[in-house]
Design a protein around this motif. Structure first.
Motif, PDB file in Angstrom:
ATOM      1  N   ILE A   1     -60.843   6.234 -52.128  1.00  0.00           N
ATOM      2  CA  ILE A   1     -62.228   5.790 -52.026  1.00  0.00           C
ATOM      3  C   ILE A   1     -62.516   4.791 -53.146  1.00  0.00           C
ATOM      4  O   ILE A   1     -62.192   5.057 -54.308  1.00  0.00           O
ATOM      5  N   PRO A   2     -63.150   3.655 -52.821  1.00  0.00           N
ATOM      6  CA  PRO A   2     -63.522   2.694 -53.874  1.00  0.00           C
ATOM      7  C   PRO A   2     -64.875   3.067 -54.493  1.00  0.00           C
ATOM      8  O   PRO A   2     -65.755   3.617 -53.831  1.00  0.00           O
TER       9      PRO A   2
ATOM     10  N   GLY B   1     -67.414   0.939 -64.956  1.00  0.00           N
ATOM     11  CA  GLY B   1     -67.021  -0.121 -64.052  1.00  0.00           C
ATOM     12  C   GLY B   1     -66.338   0.381 -62.798  1.00  0.00           C
ATOM     13  O   GLY B   1     -66.091   1.575 -62.627  1.00  0.00           O
ATOM     14  N   PRO B   2     -65.986  -0.523 -61.884  1.00  0.00           N
ATOM     15  CA  PRO B   2     -65.376  -0.140 -60.606  1.00  0.00           C
ATOM     16  C   PRO B   2     -64.003   0.512 -60.786  1.00  0.00           C
ATOM     17  O   PRO B   2     -63.289   0.230 -61.748  1.00  0.00           O
ATOM     18  N   PHE B   3     -63.641   1.349 -59.843  1.00  0.00           N
ATOM     19  CA  PHE B   3     -62.330   1.992 -59.862  1.00  0.00           C
ATOM     20  C   PHE B   3     -62.038   2.564 -58.481  1.00  0.00           C
ATOM     21  O   PHE B   3     -62.874   2.517 -57.572  1.00  0.00           O
ATOM     22  N   VAL B   4     -60.852   3.116 -58.339  1.00  0.00           N
ATOM     23  CA  VAL B   4     -60.424   3.781 -57.113  1.00  0.00           C
ATOM     24  C   VAL B   4     -59.974   5.187 -57.458  1.00  0.00           C
ATOM     25  O   VAL B   4     -59.298   5.399 -58.476  1.00  0.00           O
ATOM     26  N   ALA B   5     -60.353   6.164 -56.639  1.00  0.00           N
ATOM     27  CA  ALA B   5     -59.907   7.551 -56.814  1.00  0.00           C
ATOM     28  C   ALA B   5     -59.655   8.144 -55.441  1.00  0.00           C
ATOM     29  O   ALA B   5     -59.988   7.545 -54.408  1.00  0.00           O
ATOM     30  N   THR B   6     -59.061   9.320 -55.404  1.00  0.00           N
ATOM     31  CA  THR B   6     -58.797   9.957 -54.116  1.00  0.00           C
ATOM     32  C   THR B   6     -60.067  10.622 -53.594  1.00  0.00           C
ATOM     33  O   THR B   6     -60.903  11.118 -54.363  1.00  0.00           O
ATOM     34  N   LEU B   7     -60.197  10.637 -52.284  1.00  0.00           N
ATOM     35  CA  LEU B   7     -61.322  11.327 -51.660  1.00  0.00           C
ATOM     36  C   LEU B   7     -61.267  12.812 -51.973  1.00  0.00           C
ATOM     37  O   LEU B   7     -62.298  13.450 -52.193  1.00  0.00           O
ATOM     38  N   ARG B   8     -60.057  13.367 -52.029  1.00  0.00           N
ATOM     39  CA  ARG B   8     -59.917  14.795 -52.328  1.00  0.00           C
ATOM     40  C   ARG B   8     -60.475  15.121 -53.713  1.00  0.00           C
ATOM     41  O   ARG B   8     -61.169  16.130 -53.898  1.00  0.00           O
ATOM     42  N   GLU B   9     -60.193  14.279 -54.693  1.00  0.00           N
ATOM     43  CA  GLU B   9     -60.734  14.517 -56.034  1.00  0.00           C
ATOM     44  C   GLU B   9     -62.250  14.399 -56.034  1.00  0.00           C
ATOM     45  O   GLU B   9     -62.955  15.202 -56.652  1.00  0.00           O
ATOM     46  N   LEU B  10     -62.766  13.396 -55.327  1.00  0.00           N
ATOM     47  CA  LEU B  10     -64.215  13.227 -55.257  1.00  0.00           C
ATOM     48  C   LEU B  10     -64.880  14.461 -54.662  1.00  0.00           C
ATOM     49  O   LEU B  10     -65.880  14.961 -55.204  1.00  0.00           O
ATOM     50  N   LEU B  11     -64.354  14.987 -53.569  1.00  0.00           N
ATOM     51  CA  LEU B  11     -64.947  16.172 -52.949  1.00  0.00           C
ATOM     52  C   LEU B  11     -64.849  17.369 -53.885  1.00  0.00           C
ATOM     53  O   LEU B  11     -65.748  18.223 -53.906  1.00  0.00           O
ATOM     54  N   GLY B  12     -63.767  17.429 -54.684  1.00  0.00           N
ATOM     55  CA  GLY B  12     -63.626  18.514 -55.645  1.00  0.00           C
ATOM     56  C   GLY B  12     -64.698  18.463 -56.724  1.00  0.00           C
ATOM     57  O   GLY B  12     -65.279  19.491 -57.087  1.00  0.00           O
ATOM     58  N   LEU B  13     -64.996  17.276 -57.227  1.00  0.00           N
ATOM     59  CA  LEU B  13     -66.001  17.210 -58.283  1.00  0.00           C
ATOM     60  C   LEU B  13     -67.415  17.367 -57.721  1.00  0.00           C
ATOM     61  O   LEU B  13     -68.307  17.876 -58.414  1.00  0.00           O
TER      62      LEU B  13
END
Length: 378
Positions: A113-114, A142-154
């Motif tokens: 996810i951006p 600033g902007p970055f990219v991370a996994t959707l799984r990590e985002l849902l975890g947080l």
């Protein structure tokens, strides 16, 4: 004068609209940025996504956010269809289970996810995650990219933080922060609430985490509790919980690897229960490689206990049922540290997995006992 060397941020690279593109990569688990990245949107089928993910190709999502969530769920269903490796020895069952969980996590981490400035997700129907991200990551950078799984975890951790976990021994709630182990296994808290106190003067809580055991000790009438942790997140979490409970006048928080300076007549420690290697920083709350924290606590106890004091070791015997550590080894650690067992309180766990026959570790979980070992200096 000391020169400080700052490592450059990790970058993730991909090609979009025929142009090479890079952005900062963020992973709380410490995972490296995927080497192969393709652009994906709502036209991506679950089968095609699963093939890419299984090959180690990540998909940077440009479609509808809710469709990305559905795709991740579809990937999870496909990953769960793979039959586990068969084994009969408890240690092999545990190792195969961890391997399967690790492979599943790698597959699900392939949906990316951006993020724009201020934790804004530039996708249709994307939720507002600014508060959840700020709690977990700190001030936006600033902007970055991370996994959707990590985002849902947080996001899930943010909801846990708001709701909290009811602790009957406190008559209140503990609110865990992201990355800090939640006291959902209430049986060990109950043991600390019921064990006979050797003192009401000074107690140490080693590895306080959310601060739950320090709070229980303070509520039981300990005049001064010194709670330690080496993780700044844990100390911030403990401070917030103890402040909410009105206990900060009784509890001092100290950043330390195990013991604070001085001695106490009661020293409590609930180390990670399984002597295995964590696969991410967050897993250090569960896995204690080579029993480092367990041995460190036991070996340092005699030097920090006041005369006639007790050390309380809260430990599950799950590692014994998984053949990761024997009872003889544990007793050997205690003896080698110059300690004696003066008492032990046991309780069976009540968590759902202990009754889930479909869990690969069910046999070990069903036999598990959590104990409070009362230790004294020989």
């Amino acid at each position: 004068m000391t020169n400080t060397v700052t490592s450059p941020p990790s970058l993730i690279h991909w090609v979009e609209n025929d142009a090479p593109t890079s952005l900062r990569w963020h992973s709380e688990s410490g995972a490296s940025a995927p080497k192969r990245v393709v652009i994906a949107d709502d036209r991506m089928t679950a089968d095609a996504a699963f093939r890419l993910a299984s090959e180690g190709t990540a998909m940077l999502w440009r479609g509808d956010f809710q469709n990305a969530r559905q795709l991740l769920q579809a990937l999870a269903r496909r990953a769960d269809r793979k039959p586990p490796k068969q084994a009969t020895a408890p240690g092999d069952i545990f190792n195969f289970h961890r391997q399967a969980q690790s492979q599943r996590a790698r597959t699900l981490a392939m949906v990316l996810i951006p993020f724009d400035d201020h934790y804004i997700i530039p996708l249709r129907r994307a939720p507002d995650v600014q508060q959840a991200c700020t709690e977990a990551y700190g001030v936006a950078d600033g902007p970055f990219v991370a996994t959707l799984r990590e985002l849902l975890g947080l996001v899930g951790a943010h909801e846990w933080r708001k709701k909290g976990v009811e602790i009957p021994a406190l008559g209140g709630r503990i609110h865990p922060h992201y990355g800090v182990f939640s006291p959902v296994r209430g049986e060990y808290v109950g043991l600390v609430a019921e064990a006979p106190l050797p003192t009401t003067d000074v107690a140490f809580d080693i590895g306080t985490g959310t601060g739950v055991l320090a709070a229980v000790l303070a509520r039981r009438g300990i005049t001064r509790v010194v709670a330690t942790d080496q993780d700044p997140r844990a100390l911030a979490c403990a401070k917030e919980n103890l402040t909410r409970l009105g206990l900060m006048e009784q509890v001092a928080l100290v950043q330390a690897d195990l013991f604070p300076p001085g001695r106490a007549a009661l020293i409590v420690c609930n180390p990670p229960w399984l002597p295995a290697r964590p696969s991410s920083p967050i897993e250090y709350a569960v896995y204690d490689p080579e029993s480092r924290m367990l041995k460190g606590f036991l070996n340092g106890l005699a030097a920090h206990l006041a005369p006639g004091g007790e050390g309380w070791l809260i430990l599950s015997d799950l590692a014994e049922h998984l053949t990761l550590r024997s009872r003889a080894s544990l007793l050997g650690y205690i003896e080698e540290a110059g300690l004696s067992v003066v008492g032990r309180m046991d309780i069976k766990p009540h968590h759902p997995k202990a009754a889930d026959a479909s869990d690969p570790l069910y046999a070990a979980r069903a036999a598990e006992v959590t104990s409070l070992w009362r230790l004294s200096v020989r």
